[in-house]
Motif scaffolding. Structure first.
Motif, PDB file in Angstrom:
ATOM      1  N   PRO A 191       1.187  -1.223  -0.086  1.00 22.18           N
ATOM      2  CA  PRO A 191      -0.157  -0.019   0.007  1.00 22.18           C
ATOM      3  C   PRO A 191       0.888   1.248  -0.032  1.00 22.18           C
ATOM      4  N   PRO A 192       0.374   2.098  -0.985  1.00 22.00           N
ATOM      5  CA  PRO A 192       1.030   3.091  -0.140  1.00 22.00           C
ATOM      6  C   PRO A 192       1.107   3.706   0.780  1.00 22.00           C
ATOM      7  N   PRO A 193       2.214   4.882   1.189  1.00 24.94           N
ATOM      8  CA  PRO A 193       2.615   5.434   3.058  1.00 24.94           C
ATOM      9  C   PRO A 193       1.120   6.293   2.884  1.00 24.94           C
ATOM     10  N   VAL A 194       0.648   6.437   4.007  1.00 28.08           N
ATOM     11  CA  VAL A 194      -0.138   7.257   3.888  1.00 28.08           C
ATOM     12  C   VAL A 194       0.095   8.189   4.859  1.00 28.08           C
ATOM     13  N   LYS A 195      -0.252   9.771   4.578  1.00 23.11           N
ATOM     14  CA  LYS A 195      -0.088  10.821   4.699  1.00 23.11           C
ATOM     15  C   LYS A 195      -0.776  11.335   5.625  1.00 23.11           C
ATOM     16  N   PRO A 196      -0.427  11.761   7.182  1.00 17.91           N
ATOM     17  CA  PRO A 196      -1.729  12.326   7.800  1.00 17.91           C
ATOM     18  C   PRO A 196      -1.989  13.773   6.876  1.00 17.91           C
ATOM     19  N   ALA A 197      -3.874  14.063   7.285  1.00 22.51           N
ATOM     20  CA  ALA A 197      -4.084  15.355   6.749  1.00 22.51           C
ATOM     21  C   ALA A 197      -3.681  16.233   7.685  1.00 22.51           C
ATOM     22  N   TYR A 198      -2.884  16.191   8.435  1.00 17.79           N
ATOM     23  CA  TYR A 198      -1.710  17.588   9.385  1.00 17.79           C
ATOM     24  C   TYR A 198      -0.748  16.973   9.604  1.00 17.79           C
ATOM     25  N   GLY A 199      -0.615  18.828  10.110  1.00 15.36           N
ATOM     26  CA  GLY A 199       0.818  18.608  10.196  1.00 15.36           C
ATOM     27  C   GLY A 199       1.075  18.194  11.928  1.00 15.36           C
ATOM     28  N   PRO A 200       2.432  18.379  12.682  1.00 16.48           N
ATOM     29  CA  PRO A 200       3.363  16.647  13.597  1.00 16.48           C
ATOM     30  C   PRO A 200       2.070  17.447  14.857  1.00 16.48           C
ATOM     31  N   HIS A 201       1.368  18.569  14.514  1.00 16.22           N
ATOM     32  CA  HIS A 201       0.904  18.434  16.322  1.00 16.22           C
ATOM     33  C   HIS A 201      -0.564  17.768  16.644  1.00 16.22           C
ATOM     34  N   GLY A 202      -1.047  16.920  14.723  1.00 13.66           N
ATOM     35  CA  GLY A 202      -2.108  16.213  15.068  1.00 13.66           C
ATOM     36  C   GLY A 202      -4.012  16.799  14.585  1.00 13.66           C
ATOM     37  N   PRO A 203      -4.738  16.845  14.440  1.00  7.89           N
ATOM     38  CA  PRO A 203      -5.756  16.887  14.053  1.00  7.89           C
ATOM     39  C   PRO A 203      -6.467  18.410  14.730  1.00  7.89           C
ATOM     40  N   GLU A 218      10.230  17.269  15.126  1.00  9.01           N
ATOM     41  CA  GLU A 218       9.047  16.583  14.784  1.00  9.01           C
ATOM     42  C   GLU A 218       8.396  15.385  14.433  1.00  9.01           C
ATOM     43  N   SER A 219       9.860  14.861  13.770  1.00  6.56           N
ATOM     44  CA  SER A 219       9.980  13.043  14.148  1.00  6.56           C
ATOM     45  C   SER A 219       9.150  12.449  15.060  1.00  6.56           C
ATOM     46  N   TYR A 220       9.644  12.699  16.124  1.00  7.82           N
ATOM     47  CA  TYR A 220       8.762  12.454  17.287  1.00  7.82           C
ATOM     48  C   TYR A 220       7.110  12.631  17.351  1.00  7.82           C
ATOM     49  N   LEU A 221       7.187  13.962  17.322  1.00  5.80           N
ATOM     50  CA  LEU A 221       5.709  14.137  17.514  1.00  5.80           C
ATOM     51  C   LEU A 221       4.788  13.308  16.297  1.00  5.80           C
ATOM     52  N   LEU A 222       5.235  13.118  15.202  1.00  4.23           N
ATOM     53  CA  LEU A 222       4.697  12.318  14.088  1.00  4.23           C
ATOM     54  C   LEU A 222       4.747  10.599  13.805  1.00  4.23           C
ATOM     55  N   PHE A 223       6.254  10.517  14.552  1.00  3.81           N
ATOM     56  CA  PHE A 223       5.804   8.898  15.217  1.00  3.81           C
ATOM     57  C   PHE A 223       4.977   8.608  16.448  1.00  3.81           C
ATOM     58  N   MET A 224       5.178   9.177  17.879  1.00  4.31           N
ATOM     59  CA  MET A 224       3.735   9.174  18.061  1.00  4.31           C
ATOM     60  C   MET A 224       2.506   9.337  18.170  1.00  4.31           C
ATOM     61  N   ASP A 225       2.504  10.122  17.022  1.00 10.31           N
ATOM     62  CA  ASP A 225       1.143   9.749  16.215  1.00 10.31           C
ATOM     63  C   ASP A 225       0.840   8.827  15.620  1.00 10.31           C
ATOM     64  N   SER A 226       1.392   8.259  15.239  1.00 14.54           N
ATOM     65  CA  SER A 226       0.909   7.142  14.397  1.00 14.54           C
ATOM     66  C   SER A 226       0.931   5.748  15.085  1.00 14.54           C
ATOM     67  N   PHE A 227       2.094   5.566  16.350  1.00 12.36           N
ATOM     68  CA  PHE A 227       2.814   4.350  17.184  1.00 12.36           C
ATOM     69  C   PHE A 227       1.774   4.682  17.802  1.00 12.36           C
ATOM     70  N   VAL A 228       0.978   6.458  19.027  1.00 13.52           N
ATOM     71  CA  VAL A 228      -0.007   6.007  19.644  1.00 13.52           C
ATOM     72  C   VAL A 228      -1.668   6.541  19.356  1.00 13.52           C
ATOM     73  N   ARG A 229      -1.794   7.367  19.027  1.00 11.95           N
ATOM     74  CA  ARG A 229      -2.616   8.685  18.528  1.00 11.95           C
ATOM     75  C   ARG A 229      -3.701   7.451  17.879  1.00 11.95           C
ATOM     76  N   GLN A 230      -2.864   7.511  16.441  1.00 12.10           N
ATOM     77  CA  GLN A 230      -3.868   6.482  15.506  1.00 12.10           C
ATOM     78  C   GLN A 230      -4.197   4.939  16.377  1.00 12.10           C
ATOM     79  N   ASN A 231      -3.862   4.825  17.509  1.00  9.86           N
ATOM     80  CA  ASN A 231      -4.235   3.140  17.291  1.00  9.86           C
ATOM     81  C   ASN A 231      -5.162   3.445  18.577  1.00  9.86           C
ATOM     82  N   THR A 232      -6.669   3.184  18.674  1.00 10.85           N
ATOM     83  CA  THR A 232      -7.129   3.839  19.243  1.00 10.85           C
ATOM     84  C   THR A 232      -7.386   2.589  21.089  1.00 10.85           C
ATOM     85  N   TYR A 233      -6.959   2.019  21.350  1.00  9.86           N
ATOM     86  CA  TYR A 233      -6.253   1.062  22.010  1.00  9.86           C
ATOM     87  C   TYR A 233      -5.207   1.753  23.021  1.00  9.86           C
ATOM     88  N   SER A 234      -4.544   3.310  22.780  1.00 13.63           N
ATOM     89  CA  SER A 234      -2.985   3.240  22.955  1.00 13.63           C
ATOM     90  C   SER A 234      -4.095   5.099  23.386  1.00 13.63           C
TER      91      SER A 234
END
Length: 261
Positions: free
Chosen positions: A10-22, A80-96
């Protein structure tokens, strides 16, 4: 038998927001959080909101390579990489969920609305309503608050919340879990000692559990001609069960938190 393999990466999914999240910031959590219970006399846990907490958090880390030396995650030394990683690793996981730790004993004149000073982060990761388990992780205590009451109270507050039954009383509410586990770099003695002090037991070691980013120092050398360049890492597993909790671990946590008052 004829068959095909039509898989395409699958193509990489880029969130529709910046490092500060939605906006508004959605913590996106599928399990109950009662923030009146996520507090001790000395600190409180609140959602880590990048637009509120990130600048202060990163400003307090003068040497991010050293600060994150035990972590296997790539690129988190860069804010900035930290914030993007935590968004993917934590915030986008509804059980974290990632918490900001606010030390109520240290006022911050720049942010009086916080009710204290930002002392670090801690998370609940991969909560399983099916298996009634969760991991405590991303425990990053800022340098000013290391070797203080902060780590003990943050971990103790989460352990109490995890093991308290949902229907105990109107004044006490928790997740009613059976197991809380903790993963650490085998060389991270402060992390292992903290977990043991809070009643967790060493269960074993997952060997070669991670491929680390190339350049990480605290890793194991892979075999010659390995498929990936990064070193390897073992992971120490510690855990506490509901049986441990009722058989003395609860009292251990209460004692440790009282000792650090």
């Amino acid at each position: 038998m004829a068959y095909v393999n039509a898989y395409q990466p699958p193509p990489p999914v880029k969130p529709a927001y910046g490092p500060h999240g939605p906006v508004p910031y959605d913590i996106n959590v599928a399990f109950p959080l009662d923030f009146t219970q996520l507090e001790s006399p000395r600190l409180k846990l609140t959602p880590f909101v990048p637009s509120i907490h990130a600048a202060k958090y990163h400003a307090e880390i003068s040497d991010p390579v050293h600060f994150y030396r035990y972590y296997p995650f790539p690129g988190i030394e860069d804010p900035e990489s930290y914030l993007l990683f935590m968004d993917s690793f934590v915030r986008q996981n509804t059980y974290s969920v990632l918490f900001a730790i606010i030390d109520k004993t240290t006022p911050d004149p720049d942010y009086p609305e916080w009710g204290g000073k930002l002392a670090g982060t801690i998370a609940l990761l991969n909560h399983s309503p099916t298996n009634l388990s969760v991991e405590i992780g991303v425990l990053c205590i800022l340098p000013e608050f290391q070797r203080t009451h902060v780590a003990t109270h943050a971990v103790g507050t989460l352990l109490k919340y995890c093991f308290t039954m949902p229907s105990t009383s109107q004044s006490e509410f928790g997740l009613g879990l059976r197991r809380v586990h903790w993963y650490a770099h085998p060389d991270n003695e402060p992390s292992l000692r903290l977990a043991a002090r809070m009643g967790l037991k060493r269960e074993g070691t997952l060997r070669w559990a991670w491929v680390l980013p190339a350049g990480k120092v605290l890793g194991k050398t892979p075999r010659k001609n390995d498929m990936l360049a990064g070193p390897g890492r073992d992971t120490a597993i510690m855990a506490v069960s509901w049986e441990d909790w009722e058989d003395g671990a609860s009292e251990i946590v209460t004692t440790q938190m009282a000792r650090m008052e």
